[in-house]
Write a protein that holds these residues in place. Structure first.
Motif, PDB file in Angstrom:
ATOM      1  N   LYS A 192      11.905  -2.409  17.446  1.00 43.38           N
ATOM      2  CA  LYS A 192      12.357  -1.735  18.792  1.00 43.38           C
ATOM      3  C   LYS A 192      11.380  -0.560  19.291  1.00 43.38           C
ATOM      4  CE  LYS A 192      16.248   0.311  21.395  1.00 43.38           C
ATOM      5  NZ  LYS A 192      15.220   1.634  21.893  1.00 43.38           N
ATOM      6  N   GLN A 193      11.001   0.165  18.112  1.00 42.97           N
ATOM      7  CA  GLN A 193      10.308   1.472  18.313  1.00 42.97           C
ATOM      8  C   GLN A 193       8.989   0.984  19.021  1.00 42.97           C
ATOM      9  OE1 GLN A 193      12.036   0.676  15.853  1.00 42.97           O
ATOM     10  NE2 GLN A 193      13.026   2.684  15.194  1.00 42.97           N
TER      11      GLN A 193
ATOM     12  N   SER B 147       5.804   9.867  16.233  1.00 43.77           N
ATOM     13  CA  SER B 147       7.009   9.337  15.813  1.00 43.77           C
ATOM     14  C   SER B 147       6.899   8.148  14.910  1.00 43.77           C
ATOM     15  CB  SER B 147       8.078   8.882  16.927  1.00 43.77           C
ATOM     16  OG  SER B 147       7.289   7.995  17.750  1.00 43.77           O
ATOM     17  N   LEU B 148       5.993   7.416  15.106  1.00 41.99           N
ATOM     18  CA  LEU B 148       5.502   6.001  14.174  1.00 41.99           C
ATOM     19  C   LEU B 148       4.859   6.374  12.774  1.00 41.99           C
ATOM     20  CD1 LEU B 148       4.845   3.600  17.270  1.00 41.99           C
ATOM     21  CD2 LEU B 148       6.957   3.972  16.184  1.00 41.99           C
TER      22      LEU B 148
ATOM     23  N   ASP C 209       9.187  -0.511  22.398  1.00 44.04           N
ATOM     24  CA  ASP C 209       9.177   0.491  23.651  1.00 44.04           C
ATOM     25  C   ASP C 209       8.045   1.087  23.833  1.00 44.04           C
ATOM     26  OD1 ASP C 209      12.004   0.022  23.637  1.00 44.04           O
ATOM     27  OD2 ASP C 209      12.627   1.608  22.226  1.00 44.04           O
ATOM     28  N   GLN C 210       7.092   1.438  23.087  1.00 45.51           N
ATOM     29  CA  GLN C 210       5.721   2.037  23.240  1.00 45.51           C
ATOM     30  C   GLN C 210       5.013   1.220  23.736  1.00 45.51           C
ATOM     31  OE1 GLN C 210       5.019   5.264  22.580  1.00 45.51           O
ATOM     32  NE2 GLN C 210       6.947   5.747  21.343  1.00 45.51           N
TER      33      GLN C 210
ATOM     34  N   TYR D 208       5.393   1.747   9.414  1.00 46.81           N
ATOM     35  CA  TYR D 208       4.637   1.527  10.376  1.00 46.81           C
ATOM     36  C   TYR D 208       3.155   1.798  10.071  1.00 46.81           C
ATOM     37  CZ  TYR D 208       8.829   2.020  13.086  1.00 46.81           C
ATOM     38  OH  TYR D 208      10.042   1.688  13.677  1.00 46.81           O
TER      39      TYR D 208
END
Length: 314
Positions: A299-300, A56-57, A303-304, A62
């Motif tokens: 945020k991503q 997802s990253l 969260d990870q 990223y």
């Protein structure tokens, strides 16, 4: 005869003093150096691991952040261990070839980081100004080419420094009042004419760092113009929020360097150890704080990191 005399006493070994004037404080000074290095290694390694292992990253923003983290690891590793060896074991001895190698890797890595920050500004410009074409423009192939270009630019432009230093005869003192080897700092201990070194160093500064800063400013001017044309206030805030971590990283990277240059130009009465401490801040602060900034403001990633650190406890 003069050249012969110079050659006969040319130094092949130098001694880094660390921070002159604060020798009795070296053990205490080593604590923030060691902490910052450990934090830089752990933080950037965790960042790289998360980005590479989470599909997802695998987005342009990223992936560029992953390049930045890798560069931060190299930047801190090629400088801090040497400084810690001086502080802890008083082993400041370094050969001329190792000193030149450190100059090369330190300078090229610093310029690589500047180039990556420029690329990240371009990424934010595309994301905000051309959101519908974002993935079509920044494909994986283009990202790879951009990354390769950044590193080739850095290594290619810094490579001549090796020959500019190797041609010099170092017949003055072999005591370097610093924690690391620097291009002009080392060249000043030569008995030869170093005007070529000075002019080439200025050319490097203007053609890479100064140019990157200018292009970053241009990118953000265009980004702000595009953002303030957005009618929705929430949409404007969301667009600006995506640039927050990048702006903080830019300030953290360029800010201490600009302050250090100003201090060297106008702070003639500032103690030499202050200049050396400022130079070390330029090296220590970005690798240590970049992962924290990205973790807090993205945020991503946040969260990870939370999932990895606390999932087992839950």
């Amino acid at each position: 005869m003069t050249t012969s005399n110079h050659t006969s006493i040319s130094h092949t070994v130098f001694y880094l003093l660390g921070i002159p004037g604060l020798e009795d404080q070296h053990m205490w000074i080593s604590i923030p150096f060691f902490i910052s290095y450990v934090m830089a290694l752990l933080g950037n390694s965790l960042l790289i691991f998360i980005i590479l292992t989470k599909p997802s990253l695998h987005e342009p923003m990223y992936l560029f952040l992953c390049m930045l983290a890798g560069t931060d690891v190299v930047l801190s590793t090629c400088t801090v261990p040497q400084a810690l060896a001086i502080f802890w074991f008083h082993t400041g001895e370094i050969s001329l070839n190792c000193c030149i190698a450190q100059v090369f890797f330190l300078t090229s890595t610093f310029m690589s980081e500047s180039g990556i920050l420029l690329v990240m500004a371009f990424d934010r410009y595309i994301a905000i100004c051309y959101p519908l074409r974002y993935t079509a423009i920044l494909t994986y192939a283009l990202i790879g080419k951009i990354g390769l270009t950044v590193f080739l630019r850095s290594f290619g432009t810094v490579f001549p420094i090796i020959f500019l230093l190797k041609r010099l005869t170092f017949c003055k003192s072999n005591i370097l009042p610093h924690t690391v080897c620097e291009h002009i700092g080392l060249a000043k201990f030569s008995c030869d004419d170093i005007r070529v070194n000075i002019w080439y160093g200025l050319f490097l500064l203007m053609s890479t760092i100064a140019l990157d800063v200018f292009l970053i400013i241009v990118s953000y001017i265009r980004i702000l113009r595009a953002v303030f044309r957005i009618p929705s206030q929430d949409a404007r805030y969301k667009a600006l929020n995506t640039c927050g971590s990048h702006v903080c990283v830019i300030i953290l990277f360029y800010g201490p360097g600009i302050f250090s240059v100003l201090a060297q130009c106008f702070g003639r009465h500032i103690s030499p150890h202050i200049h050396i401490l400022l130079a070390n801040v330029c090296i220590l602060a970005p690798p240590m704080l970049n992962p924290i900034i990205c973790g807090i403001m993205t945020k991503q990633i946040r969260d990870q990191v939370t999932h990895i650190l606390f999932s087992k406890q839950i």
